[in-house]
Design an enzyme around this catalytic site. Structure first.
Site, PDB file in Angstrom:
ATOM      1  N   ASP A 131       2.496  -8.374  10.572  1.00  0.00           N
ATOM      2  CA  ASP A 131       2.213  -9.690   9.995  1.00  0.00           C
ATOM      3  C   ASP A 131       3.490 -10.476   9.719  1.00  0.00           C
ATOM      4  O   ASP A 131       3.472 -11.477   9.008  1.00  0.00           O
ATOM      5  CB  ASP A 131       1.449  -9.531   8.671  1.00  0.00           C
ATOM      6  CG  ASP A 131      -0.036  -9.270   8.882  1.00  0.00           C
ATOM      7  OD1 ASP A 131      -0.473  -9.238  10.042  1.00  0.00           O
ATOM      8  OD2 ASP A 131      -0.759  -9.073   7.882  1.00  0.00           O
ATOM      9  N   ASP A 190       3.209   3.266   5.366  1.00  0.00           N
ATOM     10  CA  ASP A 190       3.945   2.026   5.118  1.00  0.00           C
ATOM     11  C   ASP A 190       5.228   2.031   5.940  1.00  0.00           C
ATOM     12  O   ASP A 190       5.660   3.070   6.448  1.00  0.00           O
ATOM     13  CB  ASP A 190       4.265   1.881   3.634  1.00  0.00           C
ATOM     14  CG  ASP A 190       3.052   1.423   2.831  1.00  0.00           C
ATOM     15  OD1 ASP A 190       2.051   1.017   3.448  1.00  0.00           O
ATOM     16  OD2 ASP A 190       3.108   1.477   1.580  1.00  0.00           O
ATOM     17  N   ASP A 192       8.350   2.037   5.475  1.00  0.00           N
ATOM     18  CA  ASP A 192       9.545   2.836   5.165  1.00  0.00           C
ATOM     19  C   ASP A 192       9.251   4.337   5.136  1.00  0.00           C
ATOM     20  O   ASP A 192      10.126   5.129   4.793  1.00  0.00           O
ATOM     21  CB  ASP A 192      10.139   2.411   3.829  1.00  0.00           C
ATOM     22  CG  ASP A 192       9.170   2.617   2.671  1.00  0.00           C
ATOM     23  OD1 ASP A 192       8.029   2.123   2.780  1.00  0.00           O
ATOM     24  OD2 ASP A 192       9.542   3.233   1.662  1.00  0.00           O
ATOM     25  N   ASP A 284      -6.102   0.092  -1.758  1.00  0.00           N
ATOM     26  CA  ASP A 284      -6.160   1.540  -1.603  1.00  0.00           C
ATOM     27  C   ASP A 284      -6.988   2.198  -2.705  1.00  0.00           C
ATOM     28  O   ASP A 284      -7.853   3.038  -2.444  1.00  0.00           O
ATOM     29  CB  ASP A 284      -4.744   2.131  -1.578  1.00  0.00           C
ATOM     30  CG  ASP A 284      -3.811   1.501  -2.604  1.00  0.00           C
ATOM     31  OD1 ASP A 284      -4.312   0.825  -3.536  1.00  0.00           O
ATOM     32  OD2 ASP A 284      -2.587   1.681  -2.490  1.00  0.00           O
TER      33      ASP A 284
END
Length: 523
Positions: A131, A190, A192, A284
């Site tokens: 995005d 995610d 990282d 989540d």
């Protein structure tokens, strides 16, 4: 004719009246109100202690009895010695989603680690949900995807025209593609997060061989935990979260809040629960609660840990904590009645969700920590009529603090720093909690946590991340001044040693208020 002495007597009478009014206000209003608040805080302190002790006892029993997930649940490796079977014949189809938003420092690390996972290439789809609005970030993602596609990885780069729904919107859009239909499980990382190559081989069997399991959550480990005092403190808090909160929930209830990453979902359970929803900024946790209410169970596997990066600037950490405190409070407000009215759900399960999971751990703990330790307790030094029992100010906080610190033995000597910094952060978490409950303007604010990537190569540039801010943080400075004044009053007029804590805590607020957290770890 009036004399100067008459005027003096008039002034003294006037001051006497003011003094009398203030004294009566003190005894009639302030002292009783403060007494009620102190008594209320004692009750809340006891509730928090009971909850923390309950979780610690559960974890201790589980550990002593050796009840690991592999022993409690059915777990069989997909690897086979049968030469007649194709290497991928017994491996389920897995989708791996990596949501990214302007994270050029780390996106290549995550994509690279995922593409190196040990899993048959024809049974794995890597889906990068980009995005990003930053051209440089988008180009890095495109080139990384192209690189791994040329090496035979089934990798898809999906780009949306807008960022509607934030992460939940990206994950939902990713699930709508036709090539996802054949997948049984979906993994989320995610940008990282860097999983070990055997991540799928160790997690997916729990889902494949236990039909009641909807989610397998792995633990976290941190590539920059030793970077500074702030990251060490974060590590202590997160280690407790996983080692105690997640593990006790998994062992006793088959439920815990999904951490949003480093987890594997059964797609049928995800869809049955209504999929990803963007009504809050904790999509989540929202999905986890809905799936649990539908009868699904979760498992936390603490011996599987995925590398990731902790926020190394206070600004990034503050935004992250806003999301982590505002989101659950807002979700509680939206789901409380939904949980109560849910049919075919036991009263015990409803009570656990509403009281333990939401009310105590997501709402009360933040507000209580700030209001009691930073506002009410300091005020008691000015009102000697108020007596606060030692078990409220010393024994219970010390026990809870030690339980937190045990999860990270190497940082036990930082326990004082942890207490002071957590009390400062309690102010921000309380603010986030109230914003979530009241649904004010920042309730849907989502700021991606800034990460630095290969932090070792950037250590010499870290000074810029700890420089003084463009403007002072006046909330912290004002609370620090209040604590200092109370501490000075106790030092001069009081009969306790509370001023030691008050001076230290005020210093912590001043340090955060002027924007300097300290770069080195005390030795």
């Amino acid at each position: 004719m009036a004399t100067s002495s008459d005027g003096l007597f008039a002034d003294m009478n006037f001051l006497g009246v003011i003094g009398y009014v203030l004294e009566q206000t003190r005894f009639i209003f302030l002292v009783p109100i403060l007494n009620v608040l102190v008594n209320l805080c004692q009750v809340i302190s006891l509730l928090l202690f009971i909850d923390a002790s309950y979780m610690a006892i559960v974890v201790a029993i589980v550990k002593l009895r050796g009840r690991t997930p592999e022993k409690v649940l059915r777990w069989e490796s997909f690897k086979t010695d049968d030469v007649e079977l194709a290497p991928s014949s017994n491996h389920p189809m897995v989708l791996i989603q990596i949501p990214i938003y302007n994270e050029k420092e780390v996106c290549q690390l995550s994509i690279g680690a995922v593409c190196k996972l040990s899993w048959p290439l024809d049974r794995m789809i890597v889906q990068v949900l980009d995005d990003s609005t930053d051209p440089h970030s988008k180009e890095l993602v495109r080139l990384e995807c192209k690189k791994w596609a040329s090496e035979g990885i089934n990798i898809k780069s999906e780009v949306r025209n807008s960022r509607n729904g934030y992460k939940a919107g990206a994950l939902t859009a990713g699930m709508k593609h036709s090539y996802v239909e054949g997948c049984e499980f979906v993994v989320i990382f995610d940008a990282d997060f860097q999983p070990e190559s055997d991540f799928l081989e160790r997690t997916v069997p729990f889902l494949a061989h236990n039909s009641e399991i909807a989610l397998v959550q792995a633990g976290w480990k941190y590539v920059n935990a030793d970077e500074c005092c702030m990251t060490r403190i974060q590590e202590m808090s997160l280690n407790y979260h996983f080692a105690v909160e997640q593990k006790s929930g998994s062992s006793m209830h088959g439920f815990f809040g999904f951490n949003g990453t480093a987890g594997v979902w059964r797609i049928s359970a995800l869809n049955e629960a209504g999929g990803w929803q963007d009504r809050t900024i904790v999509e989540d946790m929202d999905l986890a609660v809905r799936a649990y209410l539908n009868g699904w169970k979760f498992v936390f596997v603490d011996n599987i840990k995925v590398s990731n990066e902790l926020p190394s600037s206070f600004r990034a950490y503050r935004y992250q904590q806003h999301r982590w405190s505002c989101g659950p409070a807002n979700l509680f407000k939206k789901m409380a009645m939904e949980i109560i009215k849910k049919e075919n759900v036991s009263l015990w399960k409803k009570a656990y969700l509403i009281y333990n999971f939401f009310f105590v751990r997501k709402i009360v703990v933040h507000i209580f920590t700030f209001v009691f330790y930073c506002l009410i307790l300091p005020a008691t030094v000015i009102f000697p009529e108020i007596e606060v029992p030692k078990w409220t100010t010393i024994y219970i906080p010390a026990t809870i603090t030690i339980l937190n610190a045990i999860a990270t033995p190497k940082s036990f000597y930082l326990i004082l720093y942890w207490i002071l910094f957590e009390n400062v952060m309690a102010m921000h978490r309380s603010k986030g909690t109230l914003i979530g409950l009241l649904e004010t303007s920042r309730v849907k604010e989502w700021v991606v946590t800034q990460k630095l990537g290969e932090y070792n190569t950037l250590r010499e540039n870290l000074l810029t991340h700890y420089s003084f801010p463009e403007r002072l943080r006046w909330r912290e400075i004002m609370v620090g001044m209040y604590l200092f004044i109370c501490g000075y009053y106790d030092f001069v007029f009081g009969k306790t040693y509370l001023y030691v804590y008050l001076f230290l805590q005020s210093t912590a607020f001043f340090i955060v208020g002027v924007g300097y957290i300290g770069m080195s770890v005390p030795s």
